[in-house]
Write a protein that holds these residues in place. Structure first.
Motif, mmCIF file in Angstrom:
data_model
loop_
_atom_site.group_PDB
_atom_site.id
_atom_site.type_symbol
_atom_site.label_atom_id
_atom_site.label_comp_id
_atom_site.label_asym_id
_atom_site.label_seq_id
_atom_site.Cartn_x
_atom_site.Cartn_y
_atom_site.Cartn_z
ATOM 1 N N ARG A 180 47.904 38.988 36.915
ATOM 2 C CA ARG A 180 48.207 38.731 38.324
ATOM 3 C C ARG A 180 49.526 37.972 38.446
ATOM 4 N N ASP B 83 47.091 34.299 45.387
ATOM 5 C CA ASP B 83 46.134 35.396 45.246
ATOM 6 C C ASP B 83 46.742 36.620 44.580
ATOM 7 N N GLY B 84 48.046 36.595 44.380
ATOM 8 C CA GLY B 84 48.707 37.681 43.672
ATOM 9 C C GLY B 84 49.706 38.444 44.528
ATOM 10 N N SER C 49 43.351 39.175 33.592
ATOM 11 C CA SER C 49 43.248 38.158 34.651
ATOM 12 C C SER C 49 44.194 36.982 34.451
ATOM 13 N N THR D 245 47.620 34.862 34.714
ATOM 14 C CA THR D 245 48.613 34.777 35.783
ATOM 15 C C THR D 245 50.003 34.640 35.176
ATOM 16 N N LYS E 103 50.475 44.458 35.347
ATOM 17 C CA LYS E 103 49.461 44.758 36.364
ATOM 18 C C LYS E 103 48.405 45.703 35.793
ATOM 19 N N ASP F 82 51.652 42.092 44.547
ATOM 20 C CA ASP F 82 51.581 43.425 43.954
ATOM 21 C C ASP F 82 52.963 43.831 43.433
#
Length: 437
Positions: free
Chosen positions: A257, A272-273, A232, A234, A252, A275
């Motif tokens: 994130r 929020d991230g 979790s 960042t 990932k 991908d």
């Protein structure tokens, strides 16, 4: 062809190959001197390592698709091979110059010594923007460059590896050109003249992800040492090429994130991230992160102001100044690029208590993967992915422990500790072998 002599002796004032002001070579020498002073490096070893062994400059003509002929300039800087043959990148970039190549060659030597590889450091390439050329033109200039280097490269002397704007296709063109100059019965025994080849032409599994895989192994170990929950966490990435994209995609899988990315097309953010896999496909199709629909565009300044746990500079040199270092809101800098920090930025991070995993350790996964390919070709072996990953993890974490313990025991920063570990090994070998005659 013009070739710099490798017989020039270091001057007593140590000003051979004077670096450009503020260039990468100057920065590397500054770090080198700090470590050498701290450990009391032998003076004659210091003189040797402050110079390059050989500097090759070649000029050659290449015919363009429209019939024009352009003159090209190519470099190959060979720094030190006391530990084994030179190995280093070939870069195609408009900003490449001899000063930068010198700095990168020095870093390659110190990196190899740090991670206990039996090889030295080199760097070369062409001062071009590949996007200006067609595939046919790139093939001709690559082949002509390889031919111009001639006997200054070789599988047991100087081995080339991918770098910025040079991929497996460039490497296999170099291979084919080099072996075509040999007698037929010698060609199959010389495929290790380059690394980073396609699998079908002698490449190794794990080569492309090697730099990113190494970074992730180090981040997991750093998190364990700091009792920091990597899951979790960042992170932000500067540069979304091979190193940046692989690091992001592998993080990932660890539950991290990605909240911001910057490349030469712009910067994007999503708290929020973002991908990494989806962005990777987008960049492959569009050529950059600009206008990625699942994130908003931000300025260069806002990118560096993004709050996150880990910042991964994986672009080019000298990106983070002291001013930027004051504004970064992170816990760790993991240097995926060579020399992304100005020396003044290191001072700021140390004062602020922000950890830095230095480039000669952090991005050594690529060098390790290159060595694995080289040794497999020499032995006519093929290693499975699991074996490559296991060997890479073992080697890079052994170096991590040496640097961590050196930093703790001597109360020095991690970059100085990494240089000291490397220089101890080089000094030992030089003293064992002595000076000829």
């Amino acid at each position: 062809m013009e070739s710099a002599s490798d017989k020039t002796q270091p001057s007593e004032t140590m000003d051979f190959n004077p670096p450009l002001k503020g260039g990468l070579y100057e920065h590397v020498l500054k770090y080198f001197d700090q470590a050498a002073d701290r450990m009391g490096l032998d003076l004659y070893v210091r003189k040797i390592l402050r110079t390059t062994a050989s500097e090759i400059l070649v000029h050659f003509p290449v015919k363009m698709d429209d019939g024009r002929v352009e003159m090209m300039a190519g470099y190959r800087i060979q720094h030190c091979n006391v530990l084994g043959p030179f190995i280093g990148g070939m870069r195609f970039h408009p900003d490449l110059n001899q000063d930068m190549a010198r700095g990168l060659a020095c870093l390659a030597t110190f990196r190899a010594a740090l991670i206990n590889l039996p090889c030295g450091g080199a760097q070369g390439g062409l001062q071009i923007a590949p996007s200006r050329y067609t595939m046919g033109e790139l093939e001709r200039l690559t082949r002509r460059f390889t031919y111009a280097l001639g006997s200054d490269i070789g599988p047991e002397y100087d081995i080339s590896a991918p770098d910025i704007n040079t991929d497996s296709q460039i490497m296999v063109w170099m291979l084919d050109t080099y072996v075509s100059t040999l007698p037929p019965y010698e060609r199959g025994r010389n495929t290790h003249v380059v690394t980073g080849k396609p699998l079908e032409s002698g490449g190794t599994l794990g080569r492309e992800k090697g730099p990113g895989q190494g970074i992730v192994y180090l981040l997991k170990e750093w998190a364990r040492d700091r009792r920091f929950g990597l899951y979790s966490a960042t992170f932000a990435v500067q540069g979304f090429g091979n190193v940046g994209s692989w690091t992001a995609r592998l993080l990932k899988t660890e539950g991290c994130r990605m909240v911001a990315v910057e490349d030469n097309t712009g910067a994007i953010h999503n708290k929020d991230g973002i991908d990494p896999d989806a962005l990777y496909e987008y960049v492959k199709a569009q050529g950059g992160v600009k206008d990625y629909p699942q994130a908003r565009a931000i300025s260069h300044e806002d990118f560096f102001g993004t709050k996150c746990d880990i910042f991964i500079p994986a672009a080019v040199e000298n990106q983070i100044t002291a001013e930027i270092a004051e504004n970064l809101n992170v816990r760790l800098i993991a240097e995926g690029a060579n020399g992304p920090l100005a020396p003044e930025a290191d001072v700021v991070f140390e004062k602020r208590g922000i950890d830095v995993i230095p480039d000669i350790l952090c991005n050594s996964g690529g060098a390790i993967a290159n060595y694995f390919e080289w040794i497999q070709n020499k032995r006519s072996e093929y290693w499975e992915q699991e074996e490559v990953d296991t060997k890479l993890r073992k080697r890079i974490l052994e170096a991590y422990v040496k640097v961590r313990d050196m930093a703790r025991n001597l109360s020095v920063d991690w970059r100085t500790a990494a240089y000291m570990v490397a220089l101890h090994r080089l000094e030992t070998v030089f003293k064992e072998r002595g000076i000829f005659p």
